[in-house]
Design a protein around this motif. Structure first.
Motif, PDB file in Angstrom:
ATOM      1  N   ALA A  13       0.784  -1.174   0.098  1.00 22.38           N
ATOM      2  CA  ALA A  13       0.120   0.094  -0.280  1.00 22.38           C
ATOM      3  C   ALA A  13       0.929   1.169   0.218  1.00 22.38           C
ATOM      4  N   VAL A  14       0.382   2.300  -0.438  1.00 21.36           N
ATOM      5  CA  VAL A  14       1.032   3.535  -0.527  1.00 21.36           C
ATOM      6  C   VAL A  14       0.223   4.479   0.052  1.00 21.36           C
ATOM      7  N   GLN A  15       0.844   5.401   1.013  1.00 24.74           N
ATOM      8  CA  GLN A  15       0.074   6.426   1.867  1.00 24.74           C
ATOM      9  C   GLN A  15       0.558   7.967   1.324  1.00 24.74           C
ATOM     10  N   SER A  74      -5.009   6.616   1.049  1.00 19.27           N
ATOM     11  CA  SER A  74      -3.999   5.231   0.951  1.00 19.27           C
ATOM     12  C   SER A  74      -4.514   4.560  -0.081  1.00 19.27           C
ATOM     13  N   THR A  75      -3.725   3.770  -0.880  1.00 15.43           N
ATOM     14  CA  THR A  75      -4.120   2.924  -1.857  1.00 15.43           C
ATOM     15  C   THR A  75      -3.528   1.457  -1.855  1.00 15.43           C
ATOM     16  N   GLN A  76      -4.017   0.539  -1.911  1.00 16.57           N
ATOM     17  CA  GLN A  76      -3.544  -0.850  -1.908  1.00 16.57           C
ATOM     18  C   GLN A  76      -3.534  -0.998  -3.464  1.00 16.57           C
ATOM     19  N   PHE A  77      -1.820  -1.214  -3.771  1.00 13.80           N
ATOM     20  CA  PHE A  77      -1.624  -1.449  -5.510  1.00 13.80           C
ATOM     21  C   PHE A  77      -1.429  -2.989  -5.645  1.00 13.80           C
ATOM     22  N   GLY A  78      -1.489  -3.819  -4.380  1.00 14.70           N
ATOM     23  CA  GLY A  78      -1.016  -5.412  -4.618  1.00 14.70           C
ATOM     24  C   GLY A  78      -0.073  -5.814  -5.379  1.00 14.70           C
ATOM     25  N   GLU A  84       1.407   2.394  -7.839  1.00 20.99           N
ATOM     26  CA  GLU A  84       2.093   3.322  -6.950  1.00 20.99           C
ATOM     27  C   GLU A  84       2.785   4.528  -7.842  1.00 20.99           C
ATOM     28  N   TRP A  85       3.609   4.018  -8.770  1.00 21.38           N
ATOM     29  CA  TRP A  85       4.301   5.140  -9.464  1.00 21.38           C
ATOM     30  C   TRP A  85       3.206   6.189 -10.271  1.00 21.38           C
TER      31      TRP A  85
END
Length: 645
Positions: A13-15, A74-78, A84-85
């Motif tokens: 995940a990215v915050q 926040s996003t879970q990118f799995g 994320e990028w």
């Protein structure tokens, strides 16, 4: 930095957080309004993007603890790290359009932006000193510096700045905080290609899917992601719902074009799966030209059925129109100001399509709450709202399908992998230059005999002398308890300079020597036979030095005697003397008393180094190993062994 007090970000995940660099009145109202404007600004980009798990989202966070009021999410990118990028790219666009905002972004690895540009960071910046120092501001990466003699601006390395202190320095000294050109170049290289990269990362494929799935994907193409994940992460309990397809009967299958991301397509395509016979998915022969379309559609149908089997049809109250939401009017006005509808006539087919996408985006990103519907509930709601499905009409559209994309990118050859590694190494100019032929330096008397060999090395793109020089540079490089430093991290290319008074002062502190007791270099060069020194009994310090020297000589003599009785000397190549035959001695150090008349030939260190490296590389048989890894880290790329049968 106290790792126990640091907030841990969820794995995969990215915050991200967006702060105001200058205080304003009515901060909560200002930030809430910015949320709508930001989402409207990025809507044209985000709507066409298919997220792996969760989409980019923003909401207002009030002041809490040491963190000021801000907006973030926040996003879970799995499994798809490209999500994320893409978020980093969005943050750059947001901070460029809204110059009063500064963004911070991190994942479970911490400051992953610094990981990407690690080869160009200053040596003082590490995970312990980077907290609250990394920001995206005005579309560029900024690193809060530490004070130095040339520039007093900054925050000391051992001080962790608060967010307020960091924002104050960032807004008052933006140029001093801006990352160096090399760091900026490395980050821009990773983000190169956006926004065109959004389409390039997608894959269109023909699939035989039930008509219900085709209708759902026509309205919400992004729902393909949770369906693929449901199939990819299935378990035996999930497959029980696929024995009898309640929501998507297989006899209604139609051929349609489905848009995946490359990650989703690879997850679906590479899964080996045999459907239950009771499900009704009869597969054609593998030689059939449409076998792949049947297989992909079968897997996708299983994913949608698993999604719907875990939820119920939501009530009609939850399906209220977005026009009833008080935030919708302001969001729609922001879309019009940003040119989202592209001058399309209101009521036209294209305008209605854009309006539907905007409503779906508003439901997911702007009006979303923690208790919102699951993907399965959204699928059931779409099925219930579309009414009876005209299967025959869908089958008539099969002849107008766009051409599907080639999936040759799934097959990576050894040459493709090498090209990828070389492209990745291109982010370090030192490695690129290391691959180029290096001039071979020889003595004047050896030029005539080595011309042919050196020409072959240059044509092959490598130099054995260059290999030796790289190894020598590595062995002579500075190292510390943090590990050996690679040549691109060393400052050997720059003239070594230091402040002599400061060096003397530091040495005096280390040795604890006062001004009256300062060491004189003449004391170190004093000759034992100096006539000015009166001969007499040696002092305790001198006796200790002589005893230590005698002990060391004794150890060396003993080592020589032991080595003389072994064959270890035969494993080294020795330089033959020009006017004498090769000696018979096998020792590696100076001659002992028993062999003092024999002349020990000097070792050719470069020759032995290259010989051992070549033997190690040959034993690896083209696979990864210590020798190849060491040479790769030094920027040396040798060609495959062409002498091996």
């Amino acid at each position: 930095m106290d790792f126990l007090q640091r907030r841990v970000v969820q794995e995969d995940a990215v915050q991200y957080k967006l702060f105001l660099t200058q205080p304003v009145q009515h901060t909560d109202e200002h930030l809430s309004r910015l949320v709508e404007e930001i989402l409207a600004k990025i809507a044209p980009l985000s709507m066409q993007y298919i997220w792996q798990n969760q989409s980019f989202n923003l909401k207002y966070y009030p002041e809490k603890g040491g963190a000021p009021a801000h907006i973030g999410g926040s996003t879970q990118f799995g499994d798809n790290v490209e999500d994320e990028w893409f978020i980093v790219y969005l943050l750059k666009q947001i901070t460029e359009a809204f110059s009063e905002l500064a963004a911070r972004v991190e994942d479970n690895d911490g400051e992953f932006l610094l990981i990407e540009v690690a080869d160009h960071l200053p040596k003082w910046l590490d995970p312990d000193s980077s907290e609250n120092r990394v920001f995206i501001y005005r579309g560029a990466l900024h690193l809060l510096p530490r004070p130095s003699r040339s520039n007093p601006t900054g925050i000391p390395k051992d001080v962790v700045p608060s967010v307020q202190q960091a924002l104050a320095l960032l807004s008052s000294q933006p140029e001093a905080c801006r990352a160096s050109p090399k760091i900026t170049w490395a980050l821009d290289k990773r983000l190169d290609g956006y926004p065109e990269k959004i389409g390039a990362s997608q894959h269109r494929a023909h699939c035989f899917i039930p008509a219900g799935v085709a209708v759902v994907l026509a309205q919400r193409p992004d729902l393909v992601a949770p369906a693929v994940s449901a199939f990819y992460l299935r378990d035996p309990v999930d497959l029980q719902a696929c024995r009898y397809f309640k929501h998507f009967p297989p006899d209604t299958r139609v051929l349609t074009s489905v848009t995946f991301t490359r990650c989703l397509y690879a997850q679906l395509q590479q899964q080996q799966f045999v459907p239950d016979r009771r499900g009704g998915f009869a597969m054609p022969a593998r030689s059939d030209s449409l076998y792949k379309a049947h297989e992909l559609g079968m897997k996708l149908a299983h994913g949608f059925e698993i999604l719907c089997s875990k939820c119920r049809l939501p009530s009609s109250e939850e399906d209220s129109s977005v026009s009833c939401n008080p935030e919708w009017k302001g969001f729609l006005q922001s879309l019009k100001r940003n040119g989202y509808f592209r001058d399309e006539l209101e009521g036209s087919a294209r305008f209605r399509q854009l309006m539907t996408s905007a409503e779906n985006f508003f439901k997911q990103s702007v009006a979303s709450k923690s208790g919102d519907m699951s993907p399965g509930e959204e699928v059931l709601q779409l099925l219930s709202s579309c009414g009876p499905i005209d299967v025959e009409e869908l089958r008539k559209q099969e002849a107008q399908l766009p051409q599907e994309d080639s999936d040759n990118w799934l097959s990576v050859t050894a040459q493709d992998l090498e090209s990828m590694l070389e492209e990745r190494a291109g982010s370090r100019p030192d490695l690129v230059s290391a691959k180029r032929p290096q001039p071979v330096k020889h003595e004047e008397d050896a030029k005539s005999t080595a011309t042919e060999d050196s020409n072959e090395e240059v044509e092959a793109g490598y130099s054995l002398v260059g290999v030796s020089q790289k190894m020598t540079q590595f062995l002579n490089a500075k190292s510390s308890y943090l590990g050996a430093e690679m040549p691109w991290n060393c400052s050997s290319n720059n003239p070594f300079a230091f402040d002599m008074p400061t060096l003397i002062k530091e040495m005096e502190q280390i040795l604890d020597v006062s001004d009256e007791e300062t060491l004189d270099s003449d004391d170190l060069d004093e000759d034992e036979e100096d006539e000015d020194i009166e001969e007499g009994p040696a002092g305790p310090a001198e006796m200790n030095g002589i005893e230590a020297l005698d002990t060391l000589k004794g150890y060396m003599d003993q080592m020589d005697q032991e080595l003389m009785n072994t064959h270890i000397g035969q494993s080294f190549n020795q330089t033959a003397a020009p006017s004498a035959p090769p000696p018979a001695a096998e020792g590696l150090s100076r001659p002992t008393a028993a062999a003092e008349d024999e002349e020990i030939q000097p070792l050719d260190l470069d020759l032995n180094l290259l010989t051992n490296l070549m033997e190690s590389l040959s034993s690896q048989e083209g696979l990864a190993g210590p020798a190849s890894n060491l040479l790769q880290s030094l920027g040396v790329h040798l060609p495959p062994n062409s002498d091996r049968p």
